[in-house]
Write a protein that holds these residues in place. Structure first.
Motif, short mmCIF file in Angstrom:
data_model
loop_
_atom_site.label_atom_id
_atom_site.label_comp_id
_atom_site.label_asym_id
_atom_site.label_seq_id
_atom_site.Cartn_x
_atom_site.Cartn_y
_atom_site.Cartn_z
N SER A 1 -76.35 -38.40 113.64
CA SER A 1 -77.59 -39.09 113.99
C SER A 1 -77.26 -40.46 114.55
CB SER A 1 -78.50 -39.24 112.76
OG SER A 1 -77.87 -40.03 111.77
N THR A 2 -78.17 -40.98 115.35
CA THR A 2 -78.01 -42.31 115.92
C THR A 2 -79.32 -43.06 115.78
OG1 THR A 2 -78.74 -41.71 118.15
CG2 THR A 2 -76.42 -41.33 117.63
N ALA A 3 -79.37 -44.26 116.32
CA ALA A 3 -80.60 -45.05 116.25
C ALA A 3 -81.69 -44.50 117.16
CB ALA A 3 -80.30 -46.51 116.63
N ASP A 4 -81.30 -43.60 118.06
CA ASP A 4 -82.28 -42.99 118.96
C ASP A 4 -83.03 -41.89 118.21
OD1 ASP A 4 -83.75 -41.92 120.96
OD2 ASP A 4 -82.06 -41.39 122.26
N PRO A 5 -84.36 -42.01 118.07
CA PRO A 5 -85.13 -40.98 117.33
C PRO A 5 -84.97 -39.58 117.92
CG PRO A 5 -86.47 -42.93 117.75
CD PRO A 5 -85.22 -43.10 118.55
N LYS A 6 -84.70 -39.47 119.21
CA LYS A 6 -84.57 -38.16 119.85
C LYS A 6 -83.33 -37.41 119.38
CE LYS A 6 -86.98 -39.69 124.04
NZ LYS A 6 -86.88 -39.84 125.52
N SER A 7 -82.38 -38.13 118.79
CA SER A 7 -81.12 -37.48 118.39
C SER A 7 -81.09 -37.12 116.91
CB SER A 7 -79.94 -38.41 118.71
OG SER A 7 -79.98 -39.56 117.88
N GLU A 8 -82.23 -37.24 116.22
CA GLU A 8 -82.23 -36.99 114.79
C GLU A 8 -81.86 -35.56 114.44
OE1 GLU A 8 -85.96 -38.16 113.21
OE2 GLU A 8 -85.59 -40.32 113.41
N GLU A 9 -82.25 -34.62 115.28
CA GLU A 9 -81.99 -33.22 114.96
C GLU A 9 -80.62 -32.76 115.43
OE1 GLU A 9 -85.11 -30.84 116.46
OE2 GLU A 9 -86.69 -31.79 115.24
N SER A 10 -80.27 -33.09 116.68
CA SER A 10 -79.03 -32.57 117.24
C SER A 10 -77.87 -33.57 117.22
CB SER A 10 -79.26 -32.13 118.70
OG SER A 10 -79.72 -33.23 119.47
N GLY A 11 -78.17 -34.83 116.94
CA GLY A 11 -77.12 -35.83 116.96
C GLY A 11 -76.69 -36.16 118.39
N ALA A 12 -75.47 -36.65 118.54
CA ALA A 12 -74.98 -37.03 119.86
C ALA A 12 -73.47 -36.93 119.88
CB ALA A 12 -75.42 -38.45 120.21
N VAL A 13 -72.93 -36.69 121.06
CA VAL A 13 -71.48 -36.66 121.27
C VAL A 13 -71.08 -37.93 122.01
CG1 VAL A 13 -69.55 -35.48 122.38
CG2 VAL A 13 -71.37 -34.15 121.29
#
Length: 442
Positions: A83-95
């Motif tokens: 997870s990151t500070a971006d709410p859109k990445s709460e489910e899939s996270g980020a690379v």
């Protein structure tokens, strides 16, 4: 990221001679805003190399490898954050992908961490194929052919896979490269990513060399004789004439031009390092009123008590105090310009023009913004300084400074790659080392 390697004396800089040495590997995130990029809390201290002695070049790679392996993995396949500070990445996270964009060090450390021959070896440059220290003064850029990165990678791997030490030595001697863990990075290109650091190369390198060893602006210089080097060569040289030469003293025809060049070189020694010149420099340092944000320099510059001049002090000296002092002392003949002839004032004027070429290159290099015209000016000023160095100052002949050639490549990094040096020089990492030196170790 930028990666930096350096060694320092844990007991401080006051201890001279042989001393303990500890290494530090540190990284800075170049994606951060420049205003916070080099703050201590954002600099990554990746590793400490214990002393008391520096490791050999092969041993050094064992300390650097764990750090570089992390960057190799962070590039491919990258780091997955849940997870990151971006709410859109709460489910899939980020690379997140991270890599080493450049390695910034002084010349010896740069060659060690990259597995290249040292700056005083046969291959004098990490960027071009210049071979032989006699080419340090070569300013013909058409001959500065860039080294082949794929061949470097091939021979680095061959060095790693060699079965005997003799094979490794042969590869290193012939091709100037040994294995470095930086080759684990698929994108590693030492000709573009192993930068020439302006702090070490320009300020602590050729500016220091020019002031102390070319102009001889230090208190010990005039002690050699009343007039410096002048009396050693104060002789009315007579051009060679075969008809006038005594029997048994005739020269071969091929040697006549060489003798003429020697006579020409010894016929004029510019008296730059006089007590009067140094006293005037010190007077200018004491009396010049400067803004409060300009860092100070030792008022007794040139004397042993002044201690070692630091890089930032060389920057201030070469861009503020020395131009004022030398222009008013060598460039002013009772309110008019000195004659442009072979008199002593004329030679001092030539020395002034030569010195100002270097100081102007230094001033432009250290600016916070860069344009094409400024970069071209840096290149032209440095080439002018190199071309006239051994002509005006014969005592520099036979002195081989790899910084002289390396400085010419700063043009490539300023214009073609990374822009102003303030974003990629060693000053922030040296400040980190200063903080580490102050840590209590008893």
């Amino acid at each position: 990221f930028s990666i930096h390697l350096d060694f320092f004396n844990p007991h401080g800089v006051t201890q001279r001679g042989a001393h303990d040495s500890i290494g530090v590997i540190s990284c800075a995130n170049l994606a951060l805003d420049p205003s916070i990029r080099y703050l201590p809390e954002y600099v990554f201290v990746a590793g400490i190399i214990p002393g008391p002695n520096e490791p050999s070049v092969d041993e050094l790679d064992h300390f650097a490898r764990p750090v570089i392996e992390q960057f190799a993995q962070a590039w491919r396949p990258g780091l997955h954050l849940s997870s990151t500070a971006d709410p859109k990445s709460e489910e899939s996270g980020a690379v997140v992908e991270a890599g080493i964009l450049l390695s910034v060090n002084d010349l010896p450390a740069a060659r060690k961490i990259a597995g290249l021959q040292g700056p005083m070896s046969g291959l004098i440059c990490s960027i071009c194929r210049m071979r032989g220290k006699n080419l340090i003064f070569n300013t013909d850029r058409s001959q500065w052919t860039r080294r082949d990165v794929e061949k470097l990678r091939h021979w680095a791997n061959a060095y790693r896979n060699a079965n005997t030490l003799a094979e490794r030595k042969a590869i290193f001697d012939d091709h100037g490269v040994r294995w470095s863990s930086l080759w684990l990075l698929e994108y590693w290109d030492p000709t573009r990513m192993l930068v020439i650091d302006a702090m070490h190369c320009i300020l602590e390198g050729i500016v220091h060399y020019h002031c102390r060893y070319v102009l001889r602006l230090f208190a010990a210089a005039p002690q050699l004789s009343a007039d410096g080097f002048k009396h050693a060569y104060d002789h009315p040289w007579i051009p060679y004439d075969a008809e006038m030469a005594p029997s048994g003293c005739k020269l071969e025809e091929k040697h006549v031009p060489l003798v003429a060049k020697i006579q020409e070189a010894l016929s004029h020694i510019i008296r730059t390092g006089t007590p009067e010149t140094l006293a005037h420099v010190q007077h200018v340092i004491r009396e010049t009123i400067t803004p409060s944000w300009l860092n100070s320099v030792p008022k007794n510059y040139g004397e042993a008590k002044a201690g070692s001049i630091k890089a930032d002090e060389w920057r201030t000296l070469s861009t503020v105090y020395l131009p004022i002092a030398l222009i008013t002392f060598w460039g002013d003949d009772d309110g008019s310009a000195p004659p442009e002839d072979n008199s002593e004032p004329g030679y001092l004027l030539k020395a002034l023009d030569h010195t100002m070429a270097l100081f102007q290159a230094t001033s432009i290099t250290c600016r916070y913004t860069m344009t094409t015209s400024r970069v071209l000016a840096v290149r032209d000023y440095l080439e002018s300084w190199v071309k006239d160095l051994r002509t005006l100052f014969p005592h520099t002949r036979g002195v081989w400074r790899p910084n002289i050639h390396a400085a010419g490549h700063i043009y490539d990094f300023l214009l073609l790659l990374y822009g102003p040096v303030i974003s990629w020089w060693c000053f922030p990492f040296e400040r980190l080392i200063g903080a580490l030196q102050k840590i209590n170790t008893n």
